[in-house]
Design a protein around this motif. Sequence first.
Motif, PDB file in Angstrom:
ATOM      1  N   ASP A  65      74.677 -24.821   7.024  1.00 55.89           N
ATOM      2  CA  ASP A  65      74.596 -24.429   8.434  1.00 55.89           C
ATOM      3  C   ASP A  65      75.978 -24.420   9.088  1.00 55.89           C
ATOM      4  OD1 ASP A  65      71.865 -24.044   8.401  1.00 55.89           O
ATOM      5  OD2 ASP A  65      71.401 -26.084   9.058  1.00 55.89           O
ATOM      6  N   ASP A  66      76.802 -25.406   8.733  1.00 60.32           N
ATOM      7  CA  ASP A  66      78.160 -25.438   9.283  1.00 60.32           C
ATOM      8  C   ASP A  66      78.958 -24.216   8.831  1.00 60.32           C
ATOM      9  OD1 ASP A  66      77.692 -27.807  10.564  1.00 60.32           O
ATOM     10  OD2 ASP A  66      78.721 -29.071   9.089  1.00 60.32           O
ATOM     11  N   ALA A  67      78.788 -23.836   7.572  1.00 58.40           N
ATOM     12  CA  ALA A  67      79.507 -22.664   7.051  1.00 58.40           C
ATOM     13  C   ALA A  67      79.084 -21.404   7.785  1.00 58.40           C
ATOM     14  CB  ALA A  67      79.257 -22.524   5.552  1.00 58.40           C
ATOM     15  N   PHE A  68      77.783 -21.252   7.974  1.00 62.34           N
ATOM     16  CA  PHE A  68      77.316 -20.086   8.725  1.00 62.34           C
ATOM     17  C   PHE A  68      77.783 -20.164  10.172  1.00 62.34           C
ATOM     18  CE2 PHE A  68      74.127 -19.166   5.349  1.00 62.34           C
ATOM     19  CZ  PHE A  68      74.364 -17.805   5.243  1.00 62.34           C
ATOM     20  N   GLY A  69      77.863 -21.366  10.699  1.00 64.02           N
ATOM     21  CA  GLY A  69      78.329 -21.514  12.076  1.00 64.02           C
ATOM     22  C   GLY A  69      79.719 -20.923  12.264  1.00 64.02           C
ATOM     23  N   VAL A  70      80.583 -21.124  11.277  1.00 62.84           N
ATOM     24  CA  VAL A  70      81.928 -20.551  11.352  1.00 62.84           C
ATOM     25  C   VAL A  70      81.866 -19.029  11.348  1.00 62.84           C
ATOM     26  CG1 VAL A  70      84.139 -20.315  10.152  1.00 62.84           C
ATOM     27  CG2 VAL A  70      82.999 -22.543  10.244  1.00 62.84           C
ATOM     28  N   GLU A  72      79.345 -17.102  12.026  1.00 63.32           N
ATOM     29  CA  GLU A  72      78.514 -16.545  13.099  1.00 63.32           C
ATOM     30  C   GLU A  72      79.110 -16.759  14.485  1.00 63.32           C
ATOM     31  OE1 GLU A  72      74.209 -17.204  10.798  1.00 63.32           O
ATOM     32  OE2 GLU A  72      74.870 -18.617  12.334  1.00 63.32           O
ATOM     33  N   GLN A  73      80.084 -17.660  14.610  1.00 59.58           N
ATOM     34  CA  GLN A  73      80.627 -17.949  15.936  1.00 59.58           C
ATOM     35  C   GLN A  73      82.140 -17.754  16.044  1.00 59.58           C
ATOM     36  OE1 GLN A  73      79.175 -21.777  17.411  1.00 59.58           O
ATOM     37  NE2 GLN A  73      77.394 -21.610  16.070  1.00 59.58           N
ATOM     38  N   HIS A  78      79.450 -13.863  21.088  1.00 56.59           N
ATOM     39  CA  HIS A  78      78.955 -13.185  22.279  1.00 56.59           C
ATOM     40  C   HIS A  78      79.011 -11.656  22.130  1.00 56.59           C
ATOM     41  CE1 HIS A  78      78.799 -17.102  24.008  1.00 56.59           C
ATOM     42  NE2 HIS A  78      80.097 -17.227  24.195  1.00 56.59           N
ATOM     43  N   GLY A  79      78.648 -11.176  20.944  1.00 53.81           N
ATOM     44  CA  GLY A  79      78.586  -9.738  20.724  1.00 53.81           C
ATOM     45  C   GLY A  79      79.910  -9.059  20.467  1.00 53.81           C
ATOM     46  N   VAL A  80      80.986  -9.842  20.343  1.00 57.21           N
ATOM     47  CA  VAL A  80      82.320  -9.282  20.069  1.00 57.21           C
ATOM     48  C   VAL A  80      82.735  -9.714  18.665  1.00 57.21           C
ATOM     49  CG1 VAL A  80      84.750  -9.278  20.729  1.00 57.21           C
ATOM     50  CG2 VAL A  80      82.970  -9.319  22.501  1.00 57.21           C
ATOM     51  N   VAL A  81      83.107  -8.732  17.831  1.00 55.85           N
ATOM     52  CA  VAL A  81      83.524  -9.039  16.469  1.00 55.85           C
ATOM     53  C   VAL A  81      85.052  -9.055  16.412  1.00 55.85           C
ATOM     54  CG1 VAL A  81      83.556  -6.655  15.618  1.00 55.85           C
ATOM     55  CG2 VAL A  81      83.058  -8.514  14.051  1.00 55.85           C
ATOM     56  N   TYR A  82      85.609  -9.949  15.587  1.00 60.17           N
ATOM     57  CA  TYR A  82      87.060 -10.174  15.550  1.00 60.17           C
ATOM     58  C   TYR A  82      87.661  -9.667  14.242  1.00 60.17           C
ATOM     59  CZ  TYR A  82      86.519 -12.874  19.799  1.00 60.17           C
ATOM     60  OH  TYR A  82      86.248 -13.239  21.096  1.00 60.17           O
ATOM     61  N   PRO A  83      88.981  -9.428  14.228  1.00 60.45           N
ATOM     62  CA  PRO A  83      89.631  -8.845  13.037  1.00 60.45           C
ATOM     63  C   PRO A  83      89.390  -9.589  11.731  1.00 60.45           C
ATOM     64  CG  PRO A  83      91.107  -8.721  14.916  1.00 60.45           C
ATOM     65  CD  PRO A  83      89.915  -9.531  15.364  1.00 60.45           C
ATOM     66  N   GLU A 112      74.861  -7.878  11.577  1.00 59.38           N
ATOM     67  CA  GLU A 112      75.320  -8.275  12.914  1.00 59.38           C
ATOM     68  C   GLU A 112      76.775  -7.854  13.138  1.00 59.38           C
ATOM     69  OE1 GLU A 112      75.526 -12.207  15.851  1.00 59.38           O
ATOM     70  OE2 GLU A 112      74.902 -12.422  13.755  1.00 59.38           O
ATOM     71  N   TYR A 113      77.605  -8.016  12.111  1.00 59.60           N
ATOM     72  CA  TYR A 113      78.991  -7.558  12.218  1.00 59.60           C
ATOM     73  C   TYR A 113      79.025  -6.051  12.501  1.00 59.60           C
ATOM     74  CZ  TYR A 113      80.651 -11.963  10.064  1.00 59.60           C
ATOM     75  OH  TYR A 113      80.949 -13.276   9.789  1.00 59.60           O
ATOM     76  N   ALA A 114      78.225  -5.301  11.759  1.00 60.94           N
ATOM     77  CA  ALA A 114      78.205  -3.839  11.945  1.00 60.94           C
ATOM     78  C   ALA A 114      77.720  -3.462  13.333  1.00 60.94           C
ATOM     79  CB  ALA A 114      77.316  -3.191  10.884  1.00 60.94           C
ATOM     80  N   SER A 115      76.764  -4.224  13.854  1.00 60.99           N
ATOM     81  CA  SER A 115      76.208  -3.892  15.174  1.00 60.99           C
ATOM     82  C   SER A 115      77.243  -4.054  16.279  1.00 60.99           C
ATOM     83  CB  SER A 115      74.990  -4.778  15.471  1.00 60.99           C
ATOM     84  OG  SER A 115      75.380  -6.116  15.749  1.00 60.99           O
TER      85      SER A 115
END
Length: 330
Positions: A65-70, A72-73, A78-83, A112-115
């Motif tokens: 869960d911690d790994a996904f937290g990184v 996913e957050q 907040h709907g913005v994907v980073y480089p 989610e990244y693609a969206s």
Amino acid sequence: MGRFDSTQSIGVPELEHSVVELPWGVLRGAFGPSDGSVGASSNVPSAISVLRHAALYLRVPEEIDDAFGVLEQHAIRHGVVYPVTLAIVPFLFDIVRRGSPVTERITDLLAEYASAALTLEPRLRSRLLELIADQTAAILSWLGIHDRATSALALHVPALRTPFFERIAQLPRLAPEVLLALIELGEAPPHAILLAMELIRSDVATTRMCAAAFLARFGEPTPALHTLVDAALPLSAPAALRGFVGKLWTPTIARPVVAPKLCDAEVVFAGAKLVLVRTTDRSVTLPWPDAPVGRGDVIQIGITAHGQAKLAVITEPDGSVRVIDFFSER
């Protein structure tokens, strides 16, 4: 594995490097550098390493869960994907290819990244979509297993749409998520309508709603079908289907116009803004300000398949009939 422990090498043939060889310190995410130097929540290489070896962490699910937290957050927030996402994506596809107990969550994360690709600057956006499109064959192989993610990727990655459509045209069965995606794509293979007619009678509410939404768009516009579709689309359908697809897209729900069922009703209360009436089997509240009716009056009301008051019919003293449409009054 702690969040700041050294990571193991994860080879990805297409990249010809391991996770530890990437310059995570200059790859930016929501919390800054992605090497963990500003905190555990941004340690991308460690997160990837945990997911790569997820089978070993099944007894300590909090690590997963911690790994996904990184991812996913920090990579998206907040709907913005980073480089940094561009460096993460190839590793996630590789984990899926190798097989993992967390594959479904990874495929949803990729979708989610693609969206959110539109939030990247044009050059990075194009590269992200290219990275995903390069995996078209793998993504299409997910149909029947990870239908939600596959459908979302087809919606958000233009290069995937034609291969996606060609593939589902060959499938004997289509998942409810695929039917919802076809609404957004604006076309459907001929056999999809027959499949939707079967699914609309499913015992699973969300399956019925997906089929109904699809048939509202592609079905033959007959009164019988409109009635069937309307009955399968409760008022909660838009929110329910949005949750069903993991908020990876907003399904289009076009409810057909269906005549309500008329029945006699006795007025039991008439207030300044509401009127309460009783039919033979239920009490119904009418949003009817300053209604020209009183306790004991008998009127006709039209009720939808979902128990909503659609209209009221009253006879004026001069014999004329007046229809009050509560939906149009809103």
